[in-house]
Design an enzyme around this catalytic site. Structure first.
Site, PDB file in Angstrom:
ATOM      1  N   ASP A   1     -12.469   7.515   8.634  1.00 17.18           N
ATOM      2  CA  ASP A   1     -11.792   6.825   7.110  1.00 17.18           C
ATOM      3  C   ASP A   1     -11.851   5.533   7.155  1.00 17.18           C
ATOM      4  O   ASP A   1     -11.331   5.155   6.505  1.00 17.18           O
ATOM      5  CB  ASP A   1      -9.980   7.002   6.920  1.00 17.18           C
ATOM      6  CG  ASP A   1     -10.431   7.366   5.520  1.00 17.18           C
ATOM      7  OD1 ASP A   1     -11.323   7.363   4.594  1.00 17.18           O
ATOM      8  OD2 ASP A   1      -8.681   7.182   5.232  1.00 17.18           O
TER       9      ASP A   1
ATOM     10  N   GLY B   1       0.864  -1.465   0.303  1.00 16.10           N
ATOM     11  CA  GLY B   1      -0.338  -0.080  -0.180  1.00 16.10           C
ATOM     12  C   GLY B   1       0.663   1.280  -0.218  1.00 16.10           C
ATOM     13  O   GLY B   1       1.725   1.136   0.727  1.00 16.10           O
ATOM     14  N   THR B   2       0.278   2.346  -0.465  1.00 17.57           N
ATOM     15  CA  THR B   2       1.040   3.538  -0.509  1.00 17.57           C
ATOM     16  C   THR B   2       0.001   4.206  -0.496  1.00 17.57           C
ATOM     17  O   THR B   2      -0.859   4.179  -1.217  1.00 17.57           O
ATOM     18  CB  THR B   2       1.861   3.877  -1.715  1.00 17.57           C
ATOM     19  OG1 THR B   2       1.256   3.553  -3.094  1.00 17.57           O
ATOM     20  CG2 THR B   2       2.865   2.791  -2.530  1.00 17.57           C
ATOM     21  N   GLY B   3       0.259   5.483  -0.237  1.00 19.10           N
ATOM     22  CA  GLY B   3      -0.525   7.276   0.112  1.00 19.10           C
ATOM     23  C   GLY B   3       0.035   7.844   0.439  1.00 19.10           C
ATOM     24  O   GLY B   3       1.342   8.212   0.495  1.00 19.10           O
ATOM     25  N   SER B   4      -0.451   9.209   0.518  1.00 25.32           N
ATOM     26  CA  SER B   4       0.405  10.380   0.641  1.00 25.32           C
ATOM     27  C   SER B   4       0.765  10.392   2.383  1.00 25.32           C
ATOM     28  O   SER B   4       2.049  10.927   2.595  1.00 25.32           O
ATOM     29  CB  SER B   4      -1.079  11.823   0.943  1.00 25.32           C
ATOM     30  OG  SER B   4      -1.914  11.291   1.961  1.00 25.32           O
ATOM     31  N   PHE B   5       0.633   9.219   3.117  1.00 25.28           N
ATOM     32  CA  PHE B   5       1.084   9.483   4.196  1.00 25.28           C
ATOM     33  C   PHE B   5       2.237   8.374   4.201  1.00 25.28           C
ATOM     34  O   PHE B   5       2.694   8.596   5.081  1.00 25.28           O
ATOM     35  CB  PHE B   5      -0.199   8.120   5.425  1.00 25.28           C
ATOM     36  CG  PHE B   5      -0.327   6.794   4.682  1.00 25.28           C
ATOM     37  CD1 PHE B   5       0.385   5.702   4.824  1.00 25.28           C
ATOM     38  CD2 PHE B   5      -0.964   6.887   3.811  1.00 25.28           C
ATOM     39  CE1 PHE B   5       0.822   4.607   4.032  1.00 25.28           C
ATOM     40  CE2 PHE B   5      -1.089   5.221   3.082  1.00 25.28           C
ATOM     41  CZ  PHE B   5       0.109   4.253   4.079  1.00 25.28           C
ATOM     42  N   GLY B   6       2.387   7.834   3.491  1.00 24.21           N
ATOM     43  CA  GLY B   6       3.799   7.293   3.421  1.00 24.21           C
ATOM     44  C   GLY B   6       3.348   5.811   2.391  1.00 24.21           C
ATOM     45  O   GLY B   6       2.708   4.915   1.820  1.00 24.21           O
ATOM     46  N   ILE B   7       4.088   4.464   2.807  1.00 24.27           N
ATOM     47  CA  ILE B   7       4.086   3.066   2.709  1.00 24.27           C
ATOM     48  C   ILE B   7       3.875   2.024   3.811  1.00 24.27           C
ATOM     49  O   ILE B   7       3.926   1.981   4.571  1.00 24.27           O
ATOM     50  CB  ILE B   7       5.267   2.867   1.873  1.00 24.27           C
ATOM     51  CG1 ILE B   7       5.409   2.477   0.969  1.00 24.27           C
ATOM     52  CG2 ILE B   7       6.768   2.468   3.215  1.00 24.27           C
ATOM     53  CD1 ILE B   7       6.631   2.130   0.056  1.00 24.27           C
ATOM     54  N   VAL B   8       3.128   1.426   3.209  1.00 16.95           N
ATOM     55  CA  VAL B   8       3.130  -0.087   4.212  1.00 16.95           C
ATOM     56  C   VAL B   8       3.861  -1.567   2.878  1.00 16.95           C
ATOM     57  O   VAL B   8       2.878  -1.333   2.120  1.00 16.95           O
ATOM     58  CB  VAL B   8       1.383  -0.707   4.378  1.00 16.95           C
ATOM     59  CG1 VAL B   8       1.584  -1.438   5.193  1.00 16.95           C
ATOM     60  CG2 VAL B   8       0.730   0.512   4.765  1.00 16.95           C
TER      61      VAL B   8
END
Length: 412
Positions: free
Chosen positions: A197, A79-86
């Site tokens: 969310d 997973g990726t997003g504005s938060f960072g990465i998983v």
């Protein structure tokens, strides 16, 4: 069903999180990470790469515990997003798979997600194992949250059915949504957290046991009555109408609306309110619920009562879903998707709804004959519940097995 990697194999470039991330919601000032016992964790240097990288960190060492070195091999980005990465990783000492969420950490502030995850312990909430900090060659500081690994998301499970023009079997709709409400009942009452969310992408599913867990507490917050919060929160299709109206003193009932949207999506095979922007989102809601009354608008945001909306009649709920839809499913959706936040049922009341009665049957099993995941081992979420509600939540056959010895007994 196999797990599908999401996103590119390398982490996105990340800009430092501003202090106002997640809202007019203020983040707590942290003067010094190393001196903060609650946040203390090993700091690993030179941790730029993700896939194929081995990360070693030290855990323990508090209260006389022996220190222990644990190494993780980063296997793939999930997973990726504005938060960072998983990314998924494997513990080299035990062979256990874990999920590691890596987020850029502002050195001046505490990470709220970490603080909240430390408070939570429930079968329907993803569990935090431990955390550590890492730095890059550019001297950026990252927080790494090491969590249990759950292979699937509800989003991908639903996509599995819709891509072959099938509906999700109603039994699984019941099983997943019941667990969503049970997880929400826990976070809303025990730590008092609002997730903010809830959506299929943030609901993890174990494809073998069909256990479902809330994840991603990056937007979550303990809501305090009278304290303002940001309204631009929650993904659009699942955003409660009071948020679209710009309310800042909302309650955890925004999660109930979101969960109602998830229920409807599982029943329909597609989002119920697929708005292209905030205004269009409200239009989609009005097309189903009708124009909100002046009183309903006041309940959502008193500043909007003088606005004029086109007068549209509510679409009957039984016409929203297909003809063979169980009436209990329609009834539950209608109780969750109410304009007035105070009229939405609570998460615990949703768990007790007749739609889920099949799960409470003495011989209830998964379709393959295996036992159901844990559904009745309630924790603090039952505190304050009425005896009548507890009797509806915990089946008689479960009470008999436990000799009535569950923590919040319903009385004679």
């Amino acid at each position: 069903m196999t797990s599908i990697p999401l996103g590119p194999p390398q982490p996105p470039s990340l800009a430092p999180q501003p202090p106002h991330l997640h809202g007019g919601d203020s983040l707590k000032r942290r003067p010094d990470i190393d001196n903060d016992k609650e946040m203390s964790a090993a700091v690993i240097e030179g941790n730029d790469a993700v896939t194929g990288h081995i990360i070693s960190t030290t855990i323990g060492g508090k209260n006389g515990e022996p220190k222990q070195t644990i190494s993780y091999m980063a296997e793939r980005v999930v997973g990726t997003g504005s938060f960072g990465i998983v990314f998924q990783a494997k513990c080299l000492e035990t062979g256990e798979s874990v999920a590691i969420k890596k987020v850029l950490q502002d050195r001046r502030y505490k990470n709220r997600e970490l603080q909240l995850m430390r408070l939570m312990d429930h079968p329907n909430v993803v569990s935090l194992k431990h955390c550590f900090f890492s730095t890059t060659t550019r001297d950026e500081l990252f927080l790494n949250l090491v969590m249990e690994y759950v292979p699937e998301t509800l989003y991908r499970v639903l996509k599995h059915y819709t891509s072959s023009n099938q509906r999700m079997p109603i039994f699984y709709v019941k099983l997943y949504t019941y667990q969503i409400f049970r997880g929400l009942a826990y976070i809303h009452t025990a730590p008092g957290v609002c997730h903010r969310d809830v959506k299929p992408q943030n609901l993890l599913v174990d494809p073998l046991t069909h256990q479902c867990k809330l994840c991603d507490f990056g937007s979550a917050k303990v809501l305090v009555k009278g304290e303002a919060n940001i309204s631009y929160i929650c993904s659009r299709y699942y955003r409660a109408p009071e948020l679209i109206f710009g309310a800042t003193e909302y309650t955890s009932s925004i999660d109930i609306w979101s969960a109602g949207c998830v229920l409807a999506e599982l029943l329909l095979g597609q989002p119920l309110f697929p708005g292209e922007n905030s205004v269009d989102q409200l239009v989609e809601i009005i097309k189903v619920l009708g124009t909100p009354t002046r009183e309903e608008i006041r309940c959502m945001n008193p500043n909007y009562t003088d606005f004029r909306f086109p007068q549209i009649k509510a679409h009957p709920w039984h016409k929203v879903f297909h003809k063979r839809m169980p009436p209990e499913a329609i009834d539950l959706a209608s109780r969750l998707l109410q304009y007035s936040p105070s009229l939405r049922c609570t998460a615990l009341e949703a768990c007790a709804h007749p739609f889920f009665n099949e799960l409470r049957e003495p011989n209830a099993r998964l379709p393959n004959g295996r036992p159901l995941p844990p559904l009745f081992n309630f924790k603090q979420e039952l505190s304050g519940a009425s005896p009548e509600l507890i009797n509806r939540l915990i089946p008689e056959h479960v009470r008999r097995q436990m000799n009535g010895g569950f923590p919040f007994q319903a009385g004679p």
